[in-house]
Design a protein around this motif. Structure first.
Motif, PDB file in Angstrom:
ATOM      1  N   ALA A 141       0.863  -1.179   0.000  1.00 38.58           N
ATOM      2  CA  ALA A 141       0.000   0.000   0.000  1.00 38.58           C
ATOM      3  C   ALA A 141       0.902   1.232   0.000  1.00 38.58           C
ATOM      4  O   ALA A 141       1.995   1.207   0.566  1.00 38.58           O
ATOM      5  CB  ALA A 141      -0.887   0.000   1.242  1.00 38.58           C
ATOM      6  N   LEU A 142       0.436   2.290  -0.655  1.00 43.03           N
ATOM      7  CA  LEU A 142       1.244   3.517  -0.730  1.00 43.03           C
ATOM      8  C   LEU A 142       0.428   4.720  -0.308  1.00 43.03           C
ATOM      9  O   LEU A 142      -0.671   4.958  -0.828  1.00 43.03           O
ATOM     10  CB  LEU A 142       1.737   3.733  -2.170  1.00 43.03           C
ATOM     11  N   SER A 158      -5.119  -1.634  -4.656  1.00 48.00           N
ATOM     12  CA  SER A 158      -6.357  -1.432  -3.898  1.00 48.00           C
ATOM     13  C   SER A 158      -6.154  -0.440  -2.750  1.00 48.00           C
ATOM     14  O   SER A 158      -7.106  -0.113  -2.049  1.00 48.00           O
ATOM     15  CB  SER A 158      -6.860  -2.771  -3.345  1.00 48.00           C
ATOM     16  N   ALA A 159      -4.938   0.039  -2.551  1.00 47.79           N
ATOM     17  CA  ALA A 159      -4.687   0.957  -1.428  1.00 47.79           C
ATOM     18  C   ALA A 159      -3.604   1.976  -1.809  1.00 47.79           C
ATOM     19  O   ALA A 159      -2.491   1.958  -1.287  1.00 47.79           O
ATOM     20  CB  ALA A 159      -4.279   0.177  -0.181  1.00 47.79           C
ATOM     21  N   LEU A 160      -3.965   2.861  -2.728  1.00 51.21           N
ATOM     22  CA  LEU A 160      -3.037   3.908  -3.180  1.00 51.21           C
ATOM     23  C   LEU A 160      -3.692   5.263  -2.984  1.00 51.21           C
ATOM     24  O   LEU A 160      -4.788   5.501  -3.503  1.00 51.21           O
ATOM     25  CB  LEU A 160      -2.719   3.758  -4.680  1.00 51.21           C
ATOM     26  N   GLY A 180      -5.902  -0.727   5.973  1.00 54.54           N
ATOM     27  CA  GLY A 180      -6.078  -1.968   6.744  1.00 54.54           C
ATOM     28  C   GLY A 180      -4.752  -2.463   7.295  1.00 54.54           C
ATOM     29  O   GLY A 180      -3.940  -1.668   7.762  1.00 54.54           O
ATOM     30  N   ASP A 181      -4.520  -3.783   7.197  1.00 57.99           N
ATOM     31  CA  ASP A 181      -3.253  -4.303   7.739  1.00 57.99           C
ATOM     32  C   ASP A 181      -2.232  -4.611   6.634  1.00 57.99           C
ATOM     33  O   ASP A 181      -1.254  -5.326   6.856  1.00 57.99           O
ATOM     34  CB  ASP A 181      -3.503  -5.529   8.633  1.00 57.99           C
ATOM     35  N   ARG A 182      -2.460  -4.055   5.457  1.00 60.93           N
ATOM     36  CA  ARG A 182      -1.482  -4.248   4.378  1.00 60.93           C
ATOM     37  C   ARG A 182      -0.133  -3.637   4.763  1.00 60.93           C
ATOM     38  O   ARG A 182      -0.086  -2.615   5.452  1.00 60.93           O
ATOM     39  CB  ARG A 182      -1.946  -3.520   3.104  1.00 60.93           C
ATOM     40  N   GLY A 241      -2.117   9.776  13.326  1.00 61.58           N
ATOM     41  CA  GLY A 241      -3.362   9.016  13.182  1.00 61.58           C
ATOM     42  C   GLY A 241      -3.168   7.694  12.454  1.00 61.58           C
ATOM     43  O   GLY A 241      -4.084   6.881  12.390  1.00 61.58           O
ATOM     44  N   LEU A 242      -1.981   7.489  11.894  1.00 63.08           N
ATOM     45  CA  LEU A 242      -1.697   6.255  11.152  1.00 63.08           C
ATOM     46  C   LEU A 242      -0.792   5.323  11.941  1.00 63.08           C
ATOM     47  O   LEU A 242      -0.249   4.360  11.404  1.00 63.08           O
ATOM     48  CB  LEU A 242      -1.025   6.603   9.812  1.00 63.08           C
ATOM     49  N   ALA A 243      -0.635   5.624  13.242  1.00 65.71           N
ATOM     50  CA  ALA A 243       0.360   4.901  14.053  1.00 65.71           C
ATOM     51  C   ALA A 243       0.102   3.404  14.125  1.00 65.71           C
ATOM     52  O   ALA A 243       1.029   2.627  14.357  1.00 65.71           O
ATOM     53  CB  ALA A 243       0.425   5.496  15.458  1.00 65.71           C
ATOM     54  N   SER A 244      -1.157   2.975  13.902  1.00 68.24           N
ATOM     55  CA  SER A 244      -1.417   1.535  13.996  1.00 68.24           C
ATOM     56  C   SER A 244      -1.182   0.804  12.670  1.00 68.24           C
ATOM     57  O   SER A 244      -1.298  -0.415  12.604  1.00 68.24           O
ATOM     58  CB  SER A 244      -2.864   1.309  14.457  1.00 68.24           C
TER      59      SER A 244
END
Ligand SMILES: N=C(N)NCCCC(=O)O
Ligand SMILES: [Zn+2]
Ligand SMILES: [Zn+2]
Length: 331
Positions: free
Chosen positions: A155-156, A192-194, A242-244, A282-285
């Motif tokens: 993911a990017l 799917s996650a860009l 997600g968890d990518r 906010g993206l720490a997880s």
């Protein structure tokens, strides 16, 4: 001063070798490493390697990002070991080091791209996560190639005023305006996650946007960030990722020129450094496997405004990586 005798912030004497203690050694003394951390050759092994890529032969306007990594290191002397925003002491949780610079050929872009990929292979092969200080945005392509060899398509999250999915410039395939089109073509990104974040400014035509959408990117403009706020934007991005395995690429020109004047292709109407840092927190997880901060061109900077913003950005990113390394140890 002998590195072994240098007073360092190291809560656990058997734990990670920490940064030089700025309460005992003035923070402006000695050669700069990122956050005054030890060099790679001063430790047994590294969990996070901060590496410089002084290369800017891929730029389309103002040159000078080759000096960005060292400007960020200089500005990072003021970073402190506890990060209250993430309630974390990143350099106590994991061994973070400064791995020095990649010697990329300034006269041959293709060769430089190969050299950068090989250097990244070495770092990732050692098991470390990679925090790269650019350099111009060309370098994201070889870094992503290496990351994808290890993790598969990633993911990017791409923070930038620009799309950087243009096809070629003057017939050249490898430039700072084209890395993410090449990356999609090569199948090294998880389409799917860009997402682009901070996008703004004039384009060559509307087609730029339709081409970009066809490649699979979603866009959060700088105006979206202003209207919706950092927390909501981070929530939306986190859900998409997600968890990518995630790669975050930060072109410092995502910030407004008031917050980052020292860059090669500035565009008005950008994010504040507060918005950028808050989105990152906010993206720490997210499963952040590697990241870069690029396009700092110190010759256009004033009072280290840009280099300070970039050093704090890299600090949040290394904090996220350290937390995840610590969490995976106890899992
Ligand atoms: N700053 C980066 N990475 N790209 C900007 C390219 C914009 C242009 O010359 O059209
Ligand atoms: Zn840009
Ligand atoms: Zn860029």
């Amino acid at each position: 001063m002998n590195p072994n005798e240098t007073p360092r912030v190291q809560p656990d004497p058997n734990g990670p070798v920490g940064p030089v203690d700025s309460s005992l050694v003035p923070r402006y003394a000695g050669p700069a490493t990122f956050a005054r951390l030890p060099r790679l050759d001063e430790v047994d092994s590294a969990d996070v390697a901060v590496v410089g890529v002084p290369f800017d032969t891929g730029v389309s306007y103002r040159p000078g990002a080759r000096f960005g990594g060292n400007a960020i290191r200089e500005a990072s002397r003021l970073l402190r070991p506890y990060n209250p925003a993430q309630d974390t002491s990143p350099f106590a949780l994991a061994q973070v080091v400064d791995a020095g610079d990649v010697a990329a050929n300034p006269f041959n872009i293709n060769e430089a791209v190969e050299t950068i990929e090989a250097a990244a292979d070495g770092i990732l092969g050692s098991g470390a996560r990679m925090m790269t200080l650019g350099g111009d945005h060309t370098i994201a392509l070889p870094l992503l190639r290496s990351v994808a060899k290890k993790h598969g398509p990633v993911a990017l999250l791409h923070f930038d005023a620009h799309l950087d999915t243009w096809d070629t410039y003057f017939g050249a395939e490898y430039t700072h305006g084209t890395p993410f089109r090449r990356a999609v073509e090569e199948g090294i990104l998880d389409t799917s996650a860009l997402s682009h974040v901070g996008t703004r400014g004039p384009l060559y035509g509307k087609q730029d946007l339709t081409d970009d959408e066809k490649l699979g990117f979603g866009i959060v403009t700088s105006a979206d960030v202003y209207r919706r706020g950092a927390d909501e934007v981070a929530d939306q991005l986190r859900q998409r990722i997600g968890d990518r395995p995630l790669y975050i690429s930060i072109d410092i020109d995502c910030l407004d020129p008031a917050h980052a004047p020292g860059t090669g292709t500035p565009e008005a109407g950008g994010m504040t450094s507060r918005e950028l840092l808050e989105i990152l927190r906010g993206l720490a997880s997210c499963n952040l496997v590697s990241a870069d901060v690029v396009e700092v061109a110190p010759a256009y900077d004033h009072a280290e405004i840009t280099a300070v913003a970039a050093s704090h950005t890299a600090y949040e990113l290394t904090t996220i990586m350290s937390r995840q390394i610590a969490a995976s140890r106890t899992a």
